[in-house]
Design a protein around this motif. Structure first.
Motif, short mmCIF file in Angstrom:
data_model
loop_
_atom_site.label_atom_id
_atom_site.label_comp_id
_atom_site.label_asym_id
_atom_site.label_seq_id
_atom_site.Cartn_x
_atom_site.Cartn_y
_atom_site.Cartn_z
N ALA A 79 0.84 -1.21 0.00
CA ALA A 79 0.00 0.00 0.00
C ALA A 79 0.87 1.26 0.00
N SER A 80 1.97 1.23 0.73
CA SER A 80 2.87 2.39 0.71
C SER A 80 3.53 2.55 -0.65
N HIS A 81 3.83 1.45 -1.33
CA HIS A 81 4.38 1.52 -2.70
C HIS A 81 3.36 2.14 -3.66
N VAL A 82 2.11 1.76 -3.51
CA VAL A 82 1.07 2.30 -4.39
C VAL A 82 0.92 3.80 -4.15
N ARG A 83 0.91 4.23 -2.88
CA ARG A 83 0.81 5.67 -2.59
C ARG A 83 2.01 6.42 -3.12
N LEU A 84 3.20 5.86 -2.98
CA LEU A 84 4.41 6.49 -3.49
C LEU A 84 4.37 6.59 -5.01
N TYR A 85 3.93 5.53 -5.66
CA TYR A 85 3.82 5.53 -7.13
C TYR A 85 2.83 6.60 -7.60
N ALA A 86 1.72 6.72 -6.90
CA ALA A 86 0.72 7.72 -7.28
C ALA A 86 1.26 9.13 -7.09
N GLU A 101 3.03 -7.45 -8.25
CA GLU A 101 3.23 -7.62 -6.81
C GLU A 101 1.89 -7.77 -6.09
N GLY A 102 0.89 -6.97 -6.47
CA GLY A 102 -0.43 -7.07 -5.86
C GLY A 102 -1.09 -8.40 -6.13
N SER A 103 -0.97 -8.89 -7.36
CA SER A 103 -1.58 -10.18 -7.69
C SER A 103 -0.88 -11.33 -6.95
N LEU A 104 0.44 -11.24 -6.77
CA LEU A 104 1.15 -12.27 -6.01
C LEU A 104 0.71 -12.26 -4.55
N LEU A 105 0.47 -11.08 -3.99
CA LEU A 105 -0.01 -11.00 -2.61
C LEU A 105 -1.41 -11.59 -2.47
N VAL A 106 -2.29 -11.27 -3.41
CA VAL A 106 -3.66 -11.81 -3.37
C VAL A 106 -3.62 -13.33 -3.52
N LEU A 107 -2.79 -13.82 -4.43
CA LEU A 107 -2.67 -15.27 -4.60
C LEU A 107 -2.08 -15.93 -3.36
N SER A 108 -1.19 -15.24 -2.65
CA SER A 108 -0.64 -15.79 -1.40
C SER A 108 -1.72 -15.93 -0.35
N VAL A 109 -2.59 -14.94 -0.25
CA VAL A 109 -3.70 -15.02 0.71
C VAL A 109 -4.65 -16.14 0.32
N LEU A 110 -4.97 -16.26 -0.96
CA LEU A 110 -5.85 -17.33 -1.42
C LEU A 110 -5.22 -18.71 -1.16
N ASP A 111 -3.90 -18.82 -1.33
CA ASP A 111 -3.20 -20.06 -1.05
C ASP A 111 -3.29 -20.42 0.43
N LEU A 112 -3.14 -19.41 1.29
CA LEU A 112 -3.25 -19.64 2.73
C LEU A 112 -4.67 -20.09 3.10
N VAL A 113 -5.68 -19.43 2.56
CA VAL A 113 -7.07 -19.80 2.83
C VAL A 113 -7.35 -21.21 2.31
N GLN A 114 -6.83 -21.52 1.12
CA GLN A 114 -7.03 -22.85 0.54
C GLN A 114 -6.40 -23.93 1.43
N SER A 115 -5.24 -23.64 1.98
CA SER A 115 -4.60 -24.63 2.86
C SER A 115 -5.40 -24.83 4.15
N LEU A 116 -6.05 -23.76 4.62
CA LEU A 116 -6.86 -23.88 5.84
C LEU A 116 -8.13 -24.69 5.60
N THR A 117 -8.61 -24.71 4.36
CA THR A 117 -9.83 -25.46 4.06
C THR A 117 -9.55 -26.94 3.83
N GLY A 118 -8.28 -27.34 3.93
CA GLY A 118 -7.97 -28.76 3.86
C GLY A 118 -7.22 -29.19 2.62
N SER A 119 -6.89 -28.31 1.73
CA SER A 119 -6.15 -28.68 0.53
C SER A 119 -4.70 -29.00 0.90
N THR A 120 -4.15 -30.01 0.26
CA THR A 120 -2.75 -30.37 0.52
C THR A 120 -1.80 -29.71 -0.46
N ALA A 121 -2.29 -29.15 -1.55
CA ALA A 121 -1.43 -28.48 -2.54
C ALA A 121 -1.18 -27.05 -2.10
N ARG A 122 0.09 -26.68 -2.02
CA ARG A 122 0.46 -25.30 -1.66
C ARG A 122 1.34 -24.73 -2.76
#
Length: 130
Positions: free
Chosen positions: A50-57, A74-95
């Motif tokens: 978020a600080s990078h986005v404000r600086l860029y703007a 970078e933003g899409s990698l962060l969103v995918l990281s959160v989705l990966d974490l949520v997916q692992s919490l729901t029982g998926s074994t693939a990370r």
């Protein structure tokens, strides 16, 4: 091996014989502790993003090295990281966390970014030859 919250550190009931999983000489953390640590790291990275986005703007037209494409990646990698974490919490074994973390490091560390771009340029040149 998925341990239960607040279970003994590094213990896996599904293992045969010795039920202590040790990686590089260090016992594995219980899943609740590992998820808490990963969540804190992702929160820190989102604040940094978020600080990078404000600086860029603020300095968009003055020749700053960050581009909109870099921020989108970078933003899409962060969103995918959160989705990966949520997916692992729901029982998926693939990370996909190791790949996503490498991508985040390649976005954040300039020397690593240069190395990755050099690798892709070399791979492209070799693929055109052969």
């Amino acid at each position: 091996c998925k341990s239960r919250p607040f279970e003994d550190i590094g213990v896996c009931r599904a293992a045969d014989g010795d039920n202590r999983y040790i990686m590089s000489g260090v016992p594995l953390l219980p899943i609740s502790v590992a998820v808490s640590v990963e969540s804190c790291i992702l929160l820190f990275l989102f604040i940094h993003f978020a600080s990078h986005v404000r600086l860029y703007a603020a300095v968009r037209g003055s020749g700053h090295a960050t581009t909109a494409g870099h921020l989108c990646l970078e933003g899409s990698l962060l969103v995918l990281s959160v989705l990966d974490l949520v997916q692992s919490l729901t029982g998926s074994t693939a990370r996909f966390a190791p790949l996503l973390r490498f991508g985040l490091a390649a976005c954040s560390v300039p020397r690593l970014q240069e190395l990755v771009f050099s690798f892709f340029r070399t791979t492209l040149a070799v693929s055109k030859v052969g």
